[in-house]
Design a protein around this motif. Structure first.
Motif: not given
Length: 77
Positions: A38-39, A6-15, A42-48, A23-26
């Motif tokens: 993936h912002y 899914t694509h998101f707009t105007q969210e606060r990245a870690p920076c 270039g910032c990323r948040k990963i939860r596995h 957002r990729s969910q599996d």
């Protein structure tokens, strides 16, 4: 594995920037789950989440600096 992107707009990245991203969910429906953001900056948040119940969370700023790296299965002596 079932997955969605899914694509998101105007969210606060870690920076701290407000940016778009994806957002990729599996999920294998048996306990294995990936949730990756993936912002555009270039910032990323990963939860596995793994079959054994452990969870890995990483937050990486666009310049490569790791802001958070936790794994509930880590046991240091």
């Amino acid at each position: 594995m079932t997955g969605t992107m899914t694509h998101f707009t105007q969210e606060r990245a870690p920076c701290g920037r407000l940016v778009d991203g994806d957002r990729s969910q599996d999920d294998d429906l048996e306990g294995l789950r990936f949730d990756d953001l993936h912002y555009a900056c270039g910032c990323r948040k990963i939860r596995h989440e793994f079959h054994d119940g452990s969870v890995r969370i990483r937050t990486i700023r666009h310049d490569g600096k790791i802001l958070l790296d936790e794994h509930s299965g880590d046991h240091e002596a």
